[in-house]
Design a protein around this motif. Structure first.
Motif, mmCIF file in Angstrom:
data_model
loop_
_atom_site.group_PDB
_atom_site.id
_atom_site.type_symbol
_atom_site.label_atom_id
_atom_site.label_comp_id
_atom_site.label_asym_id
_atom_site.label_seq_id
_atom_site.Cartn_x
_atom_site.Cartn_y
_atom_site.Cartn_z
ATOM 1 N N LEU A 83 -9.004 1.495 2.076
ATOM 2 C CA LEU A 83 -7.808 0.977 2.728
ATOM 3 C C LEU A 83 -6.741 2.041 2.922
ATOM 4 O O LEU A 83 -5.691 1.768 3.460
ATOM 5 N N THR A 84 -7.035 3.250 2.477
ATOM 6 C CA THR A 84 -5.965 4.250 2.404
ATOM 7 C C THR A 84 -5.339 4.593 3.731
ATOM 8 O O THR A 84 -4.142 4.735 3.819
ATOM 9 N N ARG B 20 5.356 0.073 5.005
ATOM 10 C CA ARG B 20 4.318 0.911 4.407
ATOM 11 C C ARG B 20 4.568 2.385 4.696
ATOM 12 O O ARG B 20 4.416 3.238 3.826
ATOM 13 N N GLU B 24 4.921 5.315 2.015
ATOM 14 C CA GLU B 24 3.967 6.425 1.953
ATOM 15 C C GLU B 24 4.606 7.762 2.308
ATOM 16 O O GLU B 24 4.155 8.808 1.868
ATOM 17 N N CYS B 58 1.989 -5.567 1.302
ATOM 18 C CA CYS B 58 2.253 -4.380 0.481
ATOM 19 C C CYS B 58 1.847 -4.641 -0.964
ATOM 20 O O CYS B 58 1.240 -3.787 -1.619
ATOM 21 N N LEU B 61 -1.830 -4.518 -1.550
ATOM 22 C CA LEU B 61 -2.367 -3.156 -1.543
ATOM 23 C C LEU B 61 -1.917 -2.367 -2.766
ATOM 24 O O LEU B 61 -2.257 -1.203 -2.912
ATOM 25 N N LEU B 63 1.134 -1.474 -3.469
ATOM 26 C CA LEU B 63 2.258 -0.572 -3.211
ATOM 27 C C LEU B 63 3.543 -1.067 -3.866
ATOM 28 O O LEU B 63 4.390 -0.270 -4.258
ATOM 29 N N LYS B 78 0.845 5.406 -2.379
ATOM 30 C CA LYS B 78 -0.387 5.357 -1.599
ATOM 31 C C LYS B 78 -1.317 4.313 -2.206
ATOM 32 O O LYS B 78 -1.196 3.977 -3.375
ATOM 33 N N VAL B 79 -2.221 3.843 -1.373
ATOM 34 C CA VAL B 79 -3.157 2.832 -1.822
ATOM 35 C C VAL B 79 -4.171 3.463 -2.757
ATOM 36 O O VAL B 79 -4.731 4.509 -2.451
ATOM 37 N N ASN B 81 -7.499 4.270 -4.542
ATOM 38 C CA ASN B 81 -8.781 4.427 -3.852
ATOM 39 C C ASN B 81 -9.757 5.029 -4.855
ATOM 40 O O ASN B 81 -10.486 5.947 -4.584
#
Lengths: 224, 224
Positions: A83-84, B20, B24, B58, B61, B63, B78-79, B81
Motif C-alpha cells: 500500500l506504500t 496523506r 508523508e 488514514c 493505513l 498513519l 509512511k505506510v 510495509n
DNA sequence: CTGTCCGGCTGTCTGACAGGTTCACGCTTA
DNA sequence: TAAGCGTGAACCTGTCAGACAGCCGGACAG
C-alpha cells in the motif's frame, strides 16, 4: 508492541472488524458484492455514516472497491503489503507490465510445476465460460499472478500481485472487458500452451503480444 | 508529469490524498496533531462526513490515530510495509533487476526533473568520497531508487524501493563492496551522465552494463 | 489544592438530494 | 411478428446540513 488495556471499540470499529472478518474468512467471496450501505446499516443497527466509515477503512486496506450507483465489491481476502505508493495509474501499468510479465512468462515456461500448470489451466477454462465482466477480470488478474508465481522469482511474483491490486481499482479495465474478452481468452490460451510446452521464447512472445493488444485497447478507450 | 490520474476523484479521495501527502511529505510532523474535523471541513470546503471518511482511511493505513475528545494525531509518515522486506533471494534480485532498472533508467533520462537530477548528482558525489562500506551501500541503493523515481513510473519506483530494502539485508553485497566500489562509482557516473544528457538509450545501456557487472561479481562470490 | 464548569472535539444519528446504474416495460421499426 | 430501442422507475453511492451525547483539558472559584 505495547498492549493497551482493551479499549472499548467504537461502533465504526466494531462494524469494520465484522466486515473485515467476513471478507478474510471467505464468508463473502472475492469478487462478490457486499450488501448496500442502507441494508448494512439496518443489519448492524447503526447509521449509514458509520457503515460508510467502516467501508472506507476496508477500501484503504485494499479489501474492497466501491462503485457509485453499483455497490461495494470485495477485491481481496487479505490485506496486501504494497500500500506504500498508492495506486498506480493506467499509464504506469501499461508502461511497466511488459518489462516484468514478459520475462516472467519466459521463466514460467521453464520452471512451472505441475500444480501451477493445473491452476493456470483451471483459470483459463473458467474464463472462457465466464460471462460476468467483474468475475472475468478477477480471473484475468489471477492468471497473470499465477504466471508470475510460476516464474519462481519472488520479485516478479510480488510486482504482479501489486499490479493485480491496482487493476481492480481501474474502472477502465472493466469498460474494456466487453470488447477484449474473446480476444484475451485466445491470447491466454496461447500463453498457457507455450508454458505447458516449456517453450520460453514462445511464452514471452505470446505475453508480449497480449500486453501490446491490451495496451492498444486501453489507449483507444482513454483517448476516445 | 506524463501520466496523471485519469479517474475523477471523489471529494473524499481527494481529501484523503491531500492529508496523506501532508503526512508523508512531513508537512505535518509525526506526533503532531491534525486540525479538528470541523476546521478541516471548512479548509477543504467539504462536509464533516467527507473529512471523517478520509481520516478513517488514514487510520486504516496506520498513519493516524484519532482520540475521542482530543483530535487526530499523526503516528507514522509512511505506510508500514514490513511483510515484503528481505524476502527476495540474491538470485531473484540479479535475475529481475535488469528487466526493471534498465527501462527505468531510459525513462529517467527523458523525464527526470532538475530536482531529481540534483539528488542524483549529490548521491554520486557522496559515494566517491565515502569510505565506509555500509554508508556506501546505503548511497548505492539510494541512487538506484532515485533513478526509479525519476522514471516517473510508480510501478518501477515501488519495485526498486522494495529491492532496496532487500539489498540492505544481503551480506554478500557488503562482502562484494570492497572490490566493486571503484568500478561501480564510474559506472554510476556514466549512468548519471546519460540521464543528465537526456539520452535514453545510453542510460539504459549503462545501467544494463552496470547490473551485468554487479551480477558477475556477485556470482563469483556466491560460487567461490 | 480541589472540585466544578465550560468550550472544544469526536462519535453517531437523521433526513435529504444529486447523480450513476440496472432492468423491465412498452413503443418503434424492419 | 419479432427485433430493437428508449425511457423511466428503483436502487445505489456521494455529499451535505444540522443536531446531540459523551469525552477531554483547562480556567476559575472555593
Amino acid at each position: 508492541m505495547p498492549t493497551q488495556p482493551l479499549a472499548r471499540l467504537s461502533a465504526a470499529e466494531a462494524v469494520f472488524n465484522a466486515i473485515r472478518a467476513d471478507i478474510e474468512s471467505g464468508t463473502v467471496a472475492v469478487g462478490g458484492k457486499l450488501s448496500s450501505e442502507a441494508s448494512l446499516s439496518q443489519q448492524y443497527g447503526v447509521s449509514r455514516s458509520v457503515i460508510r466509515e467502516a467501508l472506507r477503512s476496508c477500501t484503504a486496506l485494499g479489501l474492497t472497491v466501491t462503485k457509485t450507483g453499483k455497490g461495494t465489491f470485495v477485491v481481496a481476502n487479505k490485506v496486501a503489503n504494497d500500500l506504500t505508493l498508492g495506486h498506480y495509474s493506467a499509464g504506469d501499468l501499461t508502461e511497466a507490465r511488459p518489462h516484468i510479465e514478459v520475462p516472467a512468462a519466459g521463466l514460467a515456461a521453464v520452471r512451472r510445476t505441475e500444480d501451477e500448470l493445473g491452476t493456470m489451466r483451471h483459470i483459463v477454462a473458467a474464463m472462457i465460460t465466464e460471462t460476468d465482466p467483474e468475475s472475468w477480470v478477477a480471473l484475468d488478474s489471477s492468471f497473470h499472478a499465477a504466471i508470475a508465481r510460476a516464474s519462481g522469482n519472488k520479485v516478479f511474483a510480488s510486482v504482479v500481485a501489486d499490479i493485480r491490486g491496482a487493476l481492480a481499482f481501474q474502472s477502465e479495465t472493466l469498460n474494456m472487458v466487453a470488447a477484449r474478452q474473446h480476444a484475451s481468452d485466445s491470447e491466454h490460451q496461447r500463453i498457457l500452451a507455450a508454458i505447458e510446452a516449456g517453450k520460453a521464447d514462445e511464452a514471452s512472445h505470446a505475453m508480449a503480444e497480449h500486453l501490446r493488444a491490451v495496451g492498444v485497447a486501453l489507449d483507444s478507450i482513454l483517448n476516445h
